[in-house]
Design an enzyme around this catalytic site. Structure first.
Site, PDB file in Angstrom:
ATOM      1  N   PRO A  89       0.822  -1.209   0.000  1.00  0.00           N
ATOM      2  CA  PRO A  89       0.000   0.000   0.000  1.00  0.00           C
ATOM      3  C   PRO A  89       0.861   1.267   0.000  1.00  0.00           C
ATOM      4  O   PRO A  89       0.393   2.348  -0.327  1.00  0.00           O
ATOM      5  CB  PRO A  89      -0.826  -0.122   1.288  1.00  0.00           C
ATOM      6  CG  PRO A  89      -0.140  -1.139   2.123  1.00  0.00           C
ATOM      7  CD  PRO A  89       0.642  -2.011   1.222  1.00  0.00           C
ATOM      8  N   GLU A 116       1.626  -7.725   8.202  1.00  0.00           N
ATOM      9  CA  GLU A 116       1.863  -6.283   8.099  1.00  0.00           C
ATOM     10  C   GLU A 116       2.924  -5.975   7.039  1.00  0.00           C
ATOM     11  O   GLU A 116       3.354  -4.826   6.915  1.00  0.00           O
ATOM     12  CB  GLU A 116       2.323  -5.732   9.456  1.00  0.00           C
ATOM     13  CG  GLU A 116       1.339  -5.927  10.587  1.00  0.00           C
ATOM     14  CD  GLU A 116       0.046  -5.189  10.350  1.00  0.00           C
ATOM     15  OE1 GLU A 116      -1.021  -5.800  10.448  1.00  0.00           O
ATOM     16  OE2 GLU A 116       0.119  -3.989  10.015  1.00  0.00           O
ATOM     17  N   ARG A 154      -1.729  -8.535 -20.985  1.00  0.00           N
ATOM     18  CA  ARG A 154      -2.548  -8.150 -22.137  1.00  0.00           C
ATOM     19  C   ARG A 154      -1.790  -7.225 -23.082  1.00  0.00           C
ATOM     20  O   ARG A 154      -2.188  -7.038 -24.237  1.00  0.00           O
ATOM     21  CB  ARG A 154      -3.872  -7.539 -21.726  1.00  0.00           C
ATOM     22  CG  ARG A 154      -3.805  -6.221 -21.019  1.00  0.00           C
ATOM     23  CD  ARG A 154      -5.192  -5.807 -20.553  1.00  0.00           C
ATOM     24  NE  ARG A 154      -6.081  -5.543 -21.666  1.00  0.00           N
ATOM     25  CZ  ARG A 154      -6.159  -4.371 -22.302  1.00  0.00           C
ATOM     26  NH1 ARG A 154      -5.321  -3.384 -21.973  1.00  0.00           N
ATOM     27  NH2 ARG A 154      -7.017  -4.183 -23.278  1.00  0.00           N
ATOM     28  N   ASP A 169      -6.981   1.734 -25.676  1.00  0.00           N
ATOM     29  CA  ASP A 169      -7.340   1.546 -24.259  1.00  0.00           C
ATOM     30  C   ASP A 169      -7.611   2.863 -23.555  1.00  0.00           C
ATOM     31  O   ASP A 169      -7.018   3.874 -23.884  1.00  0.00           O
ATOM     32  CB  ASP A 169      -6.129   0.952 -23.532  1.00  0.00           C
ATOM     33  CG  ASP A 169      -6.338  -0.517 -23.217  1.00  0.00           C
ATOM     34  OD1 ASP A 169      -7.450  -1.021 -23.458  1.00  0.00           O
ATOM     35  OD2 ASP A 169      -5.387  -1.133 -22.762  1.00  0.00           O
TER      36      ASP A 169
HETATM   37  N1  LIG Z   1       1.926  -4.222   3.536  1.00  0.00           N
HETATM   38  C1  LIG Z   1       1.057  -4.106   4.258  1.00  0.00           C
HETATM   39  C2  LIG Z   1      -0.032  -3.919   5.159  1.00  0.00           C
HETATM   40  C3  LIG Z   1       0.111  -2.849   6.001  1.00  0.00           C
HETATM   41  C4  LIG Z   1      -0.881  -2.615   6.919  1.00  0.00           C
HETATM   42  C5  LIG Z   1      -1.977  -3.434   6.998  1.00  0.00           C
HETATM   43  C6  LIG Z   1      -2.111  -4.504   6.148  1.00  0.00           C
HETATM   44  C7  LIG Z   1      -1.151  -4.754   5.209  1.00  0.00           C
HETATM   45  C8  LIG Z   1      -1.456  -5.933   4.340  1.00  0.00           C
HETATM   46  N2  LIG Z   1      -0.492  -6.296   3.324  1.00  0.00           N
HETATM   47  C9  LIG Z   1       0.497  -7.196   3.529  1.00  0.00           C
HETATM   48  C10 LIG Z   1       1.196  -7.339   2.347  1.00  0.00           C
HETATM   49  C11 LIG Z   1       0.569  -6.515   1.385  1.00  0.00           C
HETATM   50  C12 LIG Z   1       0.826  -6.247   0.051  1.00  0.00           C
HETATM   51  C13 LIG Z   1       0.066  -5.324  -0.621  1.00  0.00           C
HETATM   52  C14 LIG Z   1      -0.977  -4.661   0.026  1.00  0.00           C
HETATM   53  C15 LIG Z   1      -1.733  -3.616  -0.665  1.00  0.00           C
HETATM   54  C16 LIG Z   1      -1.432  -3.032  -1.863  1.00  0.00           C
HETATM   55  C17 LIG Z   1      -2.394  -2.038  -2.084  1.00  0.00           C
HETATM   56  N3  LIG Z   1      -2.498  -1.187  -3.153  1.00  0.00           N
HETATM   57  N4  LIG Z   1      -3.219  -2.072  -1.044  1.00  0.00           N
HETATM   58  N5  LIG Z   1      -2.812  -3.024  -0.159  1.00  0.00           N
HETATM   59  C18 LIG Z   1      -1.260  -4.936   1.361  1.00  0.00           C
HETATM   60  C19 LIG Z   1      -0.484  -5.852   2.035  1.00  0.00           C
END
Ligand SMILES: N#Cc1ccccc1Cn1ccc2ccc(-c3cc(N)[nH]n3)cc21
Length: 239
Positions: A89, A116, A154, A169
């Site tokens: 994220p 996490e 794609r 696109d």
């Molecule tokens: N990191 C982290 C995290 C941090 C806090 C709470 C939960 C998580 C869960 N998490 C663990 C791995 C992981 C990978 C990608 C996403 C991800 C990508 C998008 N664009 N949104 N979320 C989340 C992921």
């Protein structure tokens, strides 16, 4: 292109066996291999996580299994250097142009974190790209990997029958795609825009651009600042 995906939930990537990506794989246009991270653990519980240093909620993915997995996978083809992608994220936003950049690579490895996230030292040591697919938090990297693998696949040569459709696109020209229609000509009292049934291809192209401009102005006005607009385009946007 070769794509390796490392995850503790390999079945989450089964959708890549279906539809467009599955067909591309069956035509050897892409080679996708999914790996269970737990194969690189050695304890009886196949442990991949541990408590976070500094405290805080949840668990963090341990560095050792990730490093062993990546060393093993990379060693399988010493003549090539993969581009290692970590969905997060906190990553750089994934866009159509990012998909096009990744589609130029000949080997991608996606590291799907859970909990996490993955220990930062592994990310520092291995990741070429840390990518977000949107400003929301998923439970892991698998869904983001599905999104990115489909968007990249794609764009590979031969995958989409009508190459024109990826050129036109949404986002390819920096605009949102306008509405599309098919038969019947009238459905529930709603008629298809007459211009689309006129056979006047120049007029149809103009109408489609105008609809894309109007939709982009309404839904994503910031995109208009990033593209060259003709005087005719500006007149539509201003109207
Ligand atoms: N990191 C982290 C995290 C941090 C806090 C709470 C939960 C998580 C869960 N998490 C663990 C791995 C992981 C990978 C990608 C996403 C991800 C990508 C998008 N664009 N949104 N979320 C989340 C992921």
């Amino acid at each position: 292109m070769r794509i390796d995906v490392v995850t503790i939930f390999p079945d989450y990537l089964r959708p890549l066996e279906l539809a467009l990506v599955g067909r591309a794989a069956s035509r050897d246009l892409v080679d996708i291999q999914t790996h269970d991270l737990r194969a690189w653990t050695h304890d009886v519980h196949r442990t991949v996580d541990d408590s976070p240093y500094g405290g805080g909620p949840g668990m963090v993915m341990r560095p050792e299994p990730w490093d062993a997995a990546l060393r093993d996978i990379v060693a399988r083809d010493p003549s090539r250097r993969p581009r290692v992608v970590v969905p997060t994220p906190a990553g750089v936003p994934f866009t159509q142009s990012y998909a096009a950049e990744l589609a130029e690579q000949d080997w991608l490895i996606f590291c799907c974190g859970r909990y996490e996230g993955i220990d930062g030292r592994v990310v520092d040591a291995w990741a070429d790209d840390e990518i977000s697919i949107g400003d929301y938090v998923l439970a892991g990297g698998e869904v983001a990997t599905l999104v990115m693998v489909e968007a990249v696949t794609r764009l590979l040569p031969g995958v989409v029958g009508n190459a024109e459709s990826i050129i036109d696109d949404s986002f390819a020209h920096g605009l949102l795609e306008g509405p599309v229609y098919t038969r019947p000509p009238v459905w529930e009292g709603r008629a298809v825009p007459e211009i689309l049934r006129s056979g006047d291809h120049a007029a149809i192209a103009r109408w489609r651009r105008e609809e894309a401009l109007r939709r982009t102005r309404r839904r994503r006005p910031e995109l208009l600042d990033r593209i060259e607009l003709s005087d005719a385009d500006r007149a539509v946007v201003a109207s």
